[in-house]
Design a protein around this motif. Structure first.
Motif: not given
Ligand code: ASP
Ligand code: MG
Length: 411
Positions: A274-280, A282-287, A311-323
């Motif tokens: 479940g840990t990989v799913a938990a990480a991925i 939130p990203l899928a949800e953020a599109g 995608p490079r353009a989504s990095l900041a958004q990805a970090v926010a979701a992971l945090e």
């Protein structure tokens, strides 16, 4: 006699002189006794100009009105080509997207649903060349809809499938599909043939020859494509289901380079289901689409690392979701790097020859290029490396896989 679709891109339609050149080419096919349909793009730069006008008129504009504006570029070139053909003594007429092509989904990025071929059959039956604006169709509620940037390629393929054409020829400002970007590797070679699958991989990572969706559609329809130069008379590249038998082609079709990704590494995630799913998730949800995913647990360590790219353009958004979801995912460290790039070998030969992947890794190792992540599919092996080593990697792989054109024989 054959039924053929000829598609001309924006550079070939940019100005009356070039349209005259296109018309002469179309006449040659018609004079040879073929039934000809021509799909055209707007003049080069025109769609960009129209998009900009929409932005200036209203920052947040109605996408249906956006489609009304941006579809106009193709209306102009279709009419101009039809009258130029008539002037050369060729029977021709234009159609508009709303008469032929039903599209659904989002305005500005609609999908082709169906092609109404009756009008086209009538025109062809009476010896008329049909000139069709690419990029546009009609939505279920009767409004103009456009097919996304570069969508004229998809129009051409859809029309060709709809009228059961024998061939769909895409005339463009490059003369074919190359083994890699010729601006990076001057000895890149033009491919005589490439399969749909290979083309999807090569197109998906930045070779901008065709809109990716058009390749997928041609593959589903089993419709072979040819990419040809609009300016020179020479053989282009055939995009086919299967390579011709006896065709002496390299096992690797080409080397793809992609600078649009960034790497994310989560360290010390728990070694339990479940840990990989938990990480991925939130990203899928953020599109945010996740591309390379590398995860390996070391037995008895209890914790593992997870690396993936976004995608490079989504990095900041990805970090926010992971945090934001750190509590649920549970990780020690979050590391990112946007100075990375992906280099891939693409070819149907990979399926049957595991040594090709080994050769790729050896070649990169000899140049001391470090691999940060590796992924493989049936016809592609990709490595994530430092961005400043990308050009070197592409060049050495191009040579190692025997793709360099013989000296003095570029193209
Ligand atoms: N004119 C449109 C664009 O620039 C469609 C096309 O040319 O394929 O995106
Ligand atoms: Mg295009």
């Amino acid at each position: 006699m054959a039924r053929i679709v000829m598609k001309f891109g924006g550079t070939s339609m940019a100005g009356i002189e070039r349209i005259l050149h296109v018309a002469a080419r179309v006449r040659r096919e018609a004079d040879a006794g073929n039934e000809v349909l021509v799909v055209v793009s707007a003049m080069a730069g025109e769609t960009d100009r129209l998009v900009q006008l929409c932005r200036e008129a209203a920052a947040l504009h109605d996408p249906r009105e956006y489609d009304v504006v941006v579809a106009s570029g193709e209306q102009v070139t279709a009419g101009l080509l039809a009258m130029t053909l008539q002037n050369l003594g060729v029977q021709a007429r234009s159609f508009m997207g709303w008469q032929l092509l039903q599209a659904s989904g989002t305005h500005g990025n609609a999908r082709v649903e169906a092609v109404e071929s009756r009008l086209l059959d009538e025109a062809l039956g009476s010896g008329t060349v049909a000139v069709i604006p690419g990029f546009q169709g009609v939505s279920p509620n009767g409004r103009i809809a456009t097919l996304g940037r570069g969508g004229s390629d998809t129009s051409a393929v859809a029309i060709a499938a709809g009228v059961r054409a024998d061939r769909c020829d895409i005339y463009t400002d490059v003369d074919g599909v190359y083994t890699t970007d010729p601006r990076v590797v001057p000895r890149a070679r033009k491919l005589e043939q490439v399969t749909f699958e290979e083309m999807l991989e090569l197109a998906g990572v930045g070779s901008k020859v065709l809109q990716v969706r058009s390749v997928g559609l041609a593959m589903r329809e089993g419709l072979p494509l040819r990419v040809l130069s609009a300016f020179e008379d020479k053989p282009g590249t055939e995009i086919v289901e299967r390579l011709d038998e006896g065709m002496e082609r390299n096992a690797i079709a080409g080397i793809a380079a992609d600078r649009n990704e960034a790497r994310v590494t989560l360290t010390g995630i728990a070694d339990r289901p479940g840990t990989v799913a938990a990480a991925i998730n939130p990203l899928a949800e953020a599109g945010i689409s996740v591309d390379m995913i590398v995860h390996a647990a070391t037995p008895n360590r209890g914790a593992s690392d997870l690396t993936f790219t976004v995608p490079r353009a989504s990095l900041a958004q990805a970090v926010a979701a992971l945090e934001n979801w750190r509590g649920d995912i549970g990780y020690d460290g979050l590391l990112t790097d946007d100075q990375v790039a992906k280099v891939s070998i693409v070819g149907v030969g990979i399926r049957s020859n595991p040594q090709l992947a080994a050769r790729m890794f050896d070649t990169l190792a000899e140049r001391r290029i470090n691999l940060q992540a590796v992924t493989a599919s049936e016809i592609k092996v990709s490595a994530l490396i430092a961005e400043d080593e990308l050009e070197l990697a592409v060049r050495v792989l191009h040579t190692a896989f025997g793709l360099d054109a013989p000296a003095g024989a570029a193209g």
